[in-house]
Design an enzyme around this catalytic site. Structure first.
Site, short mmCIF file in Angstrom:
data_model
loop_
_atom_site.label_atom_id
_atom_site.label_comp_id
_atom_site.label_asym_id
_atom_site.label_seq_id
_atom_site.Cartn_x
_atom_site.Cartn_y
_atom_site.Cartn_z
N THR A 87 17.96 42.83 -40.68
CA THR A 87 18.16 44.08 -41.41
C THR A 87 17.86 45.22 -40.45
O THR A 87 16.71 45.36 -40.00
CB THR A 87 17.20 44.16 -42.62
OG1 THR A 87 17.41 43.03 -43.46
CG2 THR A 87 17.45 45.43 -43.42
N LYS A 162 23.33 46.28 -48.00
CA LYS A 162 21.93 45.82 -48.10
C LYS A 162 21.00 47.00 -48.45
O LYS A 162 20.17 46.90 -49.35
CB LYS A 162 21.53 45.17 -46.78
CG LYS A 162 20.05 44.96 -46.56
CD LYS A 162 19.57 43.62 -47.03
CE LYS A 162 18.06 43.52 -46.85
NZ LYS A 162 17.52 42.31 -47.41
N LYS A 237 10.32 49.28 -45.21
CA LYS A 237 11.28 49.28 -44.09
C LYS A 237 12.69 49.59 -44.61
O LYS A 237 13.39 50.44 -44.06
CB LYS A 237 11.26 47.90 -43.40
CG LYS A 237 12.34 47.75 -42.34
CD LYS A 237 12.47 46.34 -41.79
CE LYS A 237 13.72 46.26 -40.91
NZ LYS A 237 13.97 44.94 -40.35
P1 NAD Z 1 9.60 37.82 -38.20
O1 NAD Z 1 8.79 38.92 -37.61
O2 NAD Z 1 8.92 36.67 -38.83
O3 NAD Z 1 10.63 37.24 -37.09
C1 NAD Z 1 11.20 37.98 -36.06
C2 NAD Z 1 11.15 37.13 -34.81
O4 NAD Z 1 11.81 37.81 -33.73
C3 NAD Z 1 9.73 36.84 -34.32
O5 NAD Z 1 9.52 35.44 -34.22
C4 NAD Z 1 9.65 37.53 -32.96
O6 NAD Z 1 8.82 36.85 -32.02
C5 NAD Z 1 11.10 37.52 -32.55
N1 NAD Z 1 11.43 38.51 -31.53
C6 NAD Z 1 11.01 39.79 -31.42
N2 NAD Z 1 11.56 40.38 -30.34
C7 NAD Z 1 12.33 39.44 -29.75
C8 NAD Z 1 13.16 39.44 -28.60
N3 NAD Z 1 13.29 40.53 -27.84
N4 NAD Z 1 13.81 38.29 -28.26
C9 NAD Z 1 13.70 37.18 -29.04
N5 NAD Z 1 12.93 37.12 -30.14
C10 NAD Z 1 12.26 38.24 -30.49
O7 NAD Z 1 10.58 38.54 -39.25
P2 NAD Z 1 11.42 37.84 -40.42
O8 NAD Z 1 10.66 37.92 -41.70
O9 NAD Z 1 11.94 36.55 -39.93
O10 NAD Z 1 12.62 38.89 -40.58
C11 NAD Z 1 13.69 38.94 -39.66
C12 NAD Z 1 14.69 39.96 -40.17
O11 NAD Z 1 15.13 39.58 -41.49
C13 NAD Z 1 14.14 41.38 -40.30
O12 NAD Z 1 15.13 42.29 -39.90
C14 NAD Z 1 13.83 41.50 -41.80
O13 NAD Z 1 13.89 42.83 -42.25
C15 NAD Z 1 14.94 40.65 -42.38
N6 NAD Z 1 14.63 40.09 -43.70
C16 NAD Z 1 13.42 39.49 -43.96
C17 NAD Z 1 13.16 38.96 -45.21
C18 NAD Z 1 11.85 38.27 -45.51
O14 NAD Z 1 11.57 38.03 -46.68
N7 NAD Z 1 11.03 37.96 -44.52
C19 NAD Z 1 14.12 39.06 -46.23
C20 NAD Z 1 15.37 39.62 -45.94
C21 NAD Z 1 15.60 40.15 -44.67
#
Ligand code: NAD
Length: 290
Positions: A87, A162, A237
């Site tokens: 997102t 979204k 966010k």
């Molecule tokens: P998270 O923080 O658990 O995962 C993000 C991952 O990206 C981490 O493991 C981090 O180490 C990795 N990362 C960061 N920088 C990086 C880089 N330069 N190279 C490679 N890896 C890198 O977050 P999440 O909950 O998995 O969410 C991911 C996305 O999905 C976000 O944009 C969030 O808004 C969206 N989202 C999350 C949810 C939820 O319920 N968690 C629901 C819908 C959408």
């Protein structure tokens, strides 16, 4: 398919695992040291992206997505699909899609709803922006990771859908919570309030499917001490992304603006961080007018 998967966090790890379980060959990369069942680890984002039919990114925000795109776009094979499921702001989504297009790649922005529960169960909903050809190539993977994929138009439109959806969700959750708090003070029983509103014109997903009052309606985070679910931090966010977009295109969104301000206060100054976004109800319960 041969798939690269970059960003193996709370959402990315189970999504990548489901693709591997379905028989795809998945190579993953994350800056944190994570191991995912069935996924081969690469030593860099570029290495994970090189030679793949399709590369998925699932990253925290637009700045990180743009930085990762700079690394992987030159490494990807011409004709491959760059599928971003993070997102992020609409502008970042469109910048990345343009860079991918210039490099002869097919780009899609496909943010999800359904949370970690949906990511694990493979029941996410994808809101997708990009060309018909790119959508058709990614469709079998949407079917593995989710239960629904809506093609919303050209690049950036997935993110637009979204943030509009989540702006409505943030506003209706606040309205539902403040109405419960008012009903309490008026001596109206919560079950009666639910029975009326959930079948009347004040109904919404927030009331009917995710009722913020414990013990009322279907099971929801309210019944589990407001453990997320969907964390207030993530709602903040998304509301901020909606306001960033509204500013960019000069759209008047007063309710979205108010919801963003309220969730900012809740998360940054009160006790909202790490709690479900429906914990707005106990917040209102303890407050007075003014
Ligand atoms: P998270 O923080 O658990 O995962 C993000 C991952 O990206 C981490 O493991 C981090 O180490 C990795 N990362 C960061 N920088 C990086 C880089 N330069 N190279 C490679 N890896 C890198 O977050 P999440 O909950 O998995 O969410 C991911 C996305 O999905 C976000 O944009 C969030 O808004 C969206 N989202 C999350 C949810 C939820 O319920 N968690 C629901 C819908 C959408």
């Amino acid at each position: 398919m041969k798939i690269g998967f970059i960003g193996l966090g709370n959402m990315g790890a189970p999504m990548a695992a489901n693709l591997a379980k379905a028989g795809h060959v998945v190579t993953g990369f994350d800056t944190a040291d994570v191991a995912v069942d069935g996924v081969t680890r690469a030593t860099s984002a570029a290495a994970a992206a090189s030679g793949q039919d399709l590369v998925i990114t699932m990253l925290p925000n637009g700045a990180i997505l743009r930085a990762v795109a700079d690394q992987i776009v030159p490494a990807m094979a011409p004709g491959a699909v760059f599928l971003d499921c993070s997102t992020v702001d609409v502008e970042s989504a469109r910048i990345v899609a343009e860079a991918a297009d210039k490099a002869g790649l097919l780009a899609l922005d496909a943010p999800v709803s359904g949370g970690t529960v949906g990511a694990i169960a493979g029941t996410l909903t994808f809101m997708v922006g990009g060309s018909d050809a790119a959508f058709a190539k990614a469709k079998p993977l949407f079917d593995v990771m989710g239960q629904k994929a809506v093609h919303c138009g050209p690049s950036g439109n997935g993110q637009a859908a979204k943030i509009c959806n989540n702006m409505i969700l943030g506003v209706t959750m606040i309205a539902t919570c403040e109405a419960f708090a008012l009903a309490d003070k008026l001596g109206l029983d919560r079950q009666a309030m639910f029975d009326v509103v959930s079948t009347s014109s004040g109904s919404s997903w927030s009331m009917n499917a995710y009722c913020p009052a414990p013990g009322i309606g279907p099971q929801s985070p309210a019944d589990n001490g407001y453990q997320p679910g969907f964390a207030a931090d993530l709602m903040l966010k998304d509301l901020r992304l909606s306001q960033q977009a509204a500013e960019a295109v000069d759209a008047d969104t007063p309710m979205g603006q108010a919801a963003a301000a309220l969730y900012a206060r809740f998360v940054e100054e009160e006790d909202g961080a790490g709690r479900d976004f429906s914990a707005m109800l106990p917040r209102f319960e303890t407050r007075r007018r003014g």
